[in-house]
Scaffold this motif. Sequence first.
Motif, PDB file in Angstrom:
ATOM      1  N   VAL A  37      -1.280  17.018 -11.081  1.00  0.00           N
ATOM      2  CA  VAL A  37      -1.893  16.870  -9.755  1.00  0.00           C
ATOM      3  C   VAL A  37      -1.006  17.501  -8.688  1.00  0.00           C
ATOM      4  O   VAL A  37      -1.491  18.117  -7.732  1.00  0.00           O
ATOM      5  CB  VAL A  37      -2.170  15.377  -9.444  1.00  0.00           C
ATOM      6  N   ALA A  38       0.309  17.397  -8.876  1.00  0.00           N
ATOM      7  CA  ALA A  38       1.254  17.975  -7.920  1.00  0.00           C
ATOM      8  C   ALA A  38       1.398  19.484  -8.115  1.00  0.00           C
ATOM      9  O   ALA A  38       2.054  20.151  -7.312  1.00  0.00           O
ATOM     10  CB  ALA A  38       2.612  17.299  -8.044  1.00  0.00           C
ATOM     11  N   GLY A  39       0.839  20.011  -9.201  1.00  0.00           N
ATOM     12  CA  GLY A  39       0.897  21.442  -9.445  1.00  0.00           C
ATOM     13  C   GLY A  39       2.122  21.881 -10.215  1.00  0.00           C
ATOM     14  O   GLY A  39       2.425  23.065 -10.309  1.00  0.00           O
ATOM     15  N   ASN A  40       2.857  20.972 -10.807  1.00  0.00           N
ATOM     16  CA  ASN A  40       4.069  21.277 -11.553  1.00  0.00           C
ATOM     17  C   ASN A  40       3.741  21.279 -13.051  1.00  0.00           C
ATOM     18  O   ASN A  40       3.956  20.301 -13.753  1.00  0.00           O
ATOM     19  CB  ASN A  40       5.160  20.252 -11.214  1.00  0.00           C
ATOM     20  N   PRO A  72       5.146  23.003 -15.710  1.00  0.00           N
ATOM     21  CA  PRO A  72       6.238  22.831 -16.679  1.00  0.00           C
ATOM     22  C   PRO A  72       6.652  21.362 -16.829  1.00  0.00           C
ATOM     23  O   PRO A  72       6.896  20.892 -17.944  1.00  0.00           O
ATOM     24  CB  PRO A  72       7.385  23.666 -16.103  1.00  0.00           C
ATOM     25  N   LEU A  73       6.702  20.612 -15.728  1.00  0.00           N
ATOM     26  CA  LEU A  73       7.042  19.183 -15.810  1.00  0.00           C
ATOM     27  C   LEU A  73       5.942  18.417 -16.556  1.00  0.00           C
ATOM     28  O   LEU A  73       6.233  17.495 -17.321  1.00  0.00           O
ATOM     29  CB  LEU A  73       7.245  18.587 -14.410  1.00  0.00           C
ATOM     30  N   CYS A  74       4.706  18.813 -16.351  1.00  0.00           N
ATOM     31  CA  CYS A  74       3.579  18.189 -17.058  1.00  0.00           C
ATOM     32  C   CYS A  74       3.754  18.337 -18.566  1.00  0.00           C
ATOM     33  O   CYS A  74       3.582  17.369 -19.309  1.00  0.00           O
ATOM     34  CB  CYS A  74       2.273  18.840 -16.603  1.00  0.00           C
ATOM     35  N   ILE A  75       4.111  19.531 -19.025  1.00  0.00           N
ATOM     36  CA  ILE A  75       4.297  19.772 -20.459  1.00  0.00           C
ATOM     37  C   ILE A  75       5.483  18.985 -20.991  1.00  0.00           C
ATOM     38  O   ILE A  75       5.416  18.378 -22.058  1.00  0.00           O
ATOM     39  CB  ILE A  75       4.456  21.282 -20.730  1.00  0.00           C
ATOM     40  N   ILE A  76       6.565  18.941 -20.226  1.00  0.00           N
ATOM     41  CA  ILE A  76       7.763  18.198 -20.651  1.00  0.00           C
ATOM     42  C   ILE A  76       7.460  16.706 -20.787  1.00  0.00           C
ATOM     43  O   ILE A  76       7.924  16.060 -21.731  1.00  0.00           O
ATOM     44  CB  ILE A  76       8.922  18.451 -19.658  1.00  0.00           C
ATOM     45  N   PHE A  79       4.728   7.898 -19.792  1.00  0.00           N
ATOM     46  CA  PHE A  79       5.028   9.343 -19.765  1.00  0.00           C
ATOM     47  C   PHE A  79       3.759  10.154 -19.498  1.00  0.00           C
ATOM     48  O   PHE A  79       3.794  11.158 -18.775  1.00  0.00           O
ATOM     49  CB  PHE A  79       5.668   9.794 -21.089  1.00  0.00           C
ATOM     50  N   MET A  80       2.624   9.743 -20.070  1.00  0.00           N
ATOM     51  CA  MET A  80       1.375  10.459 -19.826  1.00  0.00           C
ATOM     52  C   MET A  80       0.961  10.333 -18.360  1.00  0.00           C
ATOM     53  O   MET A  80       0.457  11.302 -17.773  1.00  0.00           O
ATOM     54  CB  MET A  80       0.262   9.938 -20.739  1.00  0.00           C
ATOM     55  N   ALA A  81       1.177   9.181 -17.783  1.00  0.00           N
ATOM     56  CA  ALA A  81       0.862   9.026 -16.355  1.00  0.00           C
ATOM     57  C   ALA A  81       1.728   9.976 -15.530  1.00  0.00           C
ATOM     58  O   ALA A  81       1.234  10.626 -14.593  1.00  0.00           O
ATOM     59  CB  ALA A  81       1.083   7.578 -15.923  1.00  0.00           C
ATOM     60  N   GLY A  82       3.006  10.069 -15.870  1.00  0.00           N
ATOM     61  CA  GLY A  82       3.882  11.012 -15.183  1.00  0.00           C
ATOM     62  C   GLY A  82       3.415  12.442 -15.355  1.00  0.00           C
ATOM     63  O   GLY A  82       3.465  13.255 -14.420  1.00  0.00           O
ATOM     64  N   SER A  83       2.923  12.751 -16.556  1.00  0.00           N
ATOM     65  CA  SER A  83       2.408  14.089 -16.823  1.00  0.00           C
ATOM     66  C   SER A  83       1.173  14.391 -15.977  1.00  0.00           C
ATOM     67  O   SER A  83       1.046  15.485 -15.427  1.00  0.00           O
ATOM     68  CB  SER A  83       2.064  14.211 -18.311  1.00  0.00           C
TER      69      SER A  83
END
Length: 180
Positions: A117-120, A122-126, A108-112
């Motif tokens: 990096v992608a600039g998203n 809200p998705l990073c926080i989720i 999940f941290m890697a996804g965050s």
Amino acid sequence: MSEFARGQKNFIGFEYKEVTAKRQMESIYIDSYPSFGWEFESSAVPLKGTLFVSMKFKRNRKLRNKSELARLQRQFDAGVNEIASLEQSKVTKASGMAYGVGIIGTAFMAGSVFAVVAGNIPLCIILAIPAFIGWIVPYWIYRNIVRKKTMEVTPIIEAKYDEIYEVCANATKLLDLSED
């Protein structure tokens, strides 16, 4: 591999045995092997952090009931190995579960990170919330599973100790008979 007994002119032939065991089981071997006719000679001092210790024993080659003593010694060794396996089983499942949850948290941290990096943001926080949970929770998972498993296997371990003490008592009786 034999020596003369001091102060006597009779030759005594000895047989020798080296036993490698977990450090926590060393005292059981040192206390119990004399029941099978073995005399403790020495213990190799293990390096700091080493889990195993090497012990050296010797016994008179001319013992009576040697085959029966060997059979009882095999029973003892099997019992001690079972105890060591049961002790290890306390932490095996707990470690696997804790590592698994930790790896999921890391995923999940890697996804965050990829979301940042992608600039998203809200998705990073989720994705970061379950990541941190996945890094914190394994400690309690580990403790809970170890506690439950310890309560489960402790009576079995105690029964195994009773078995090996009974084997030692039987061997001591045989040893006493052979000295008469």
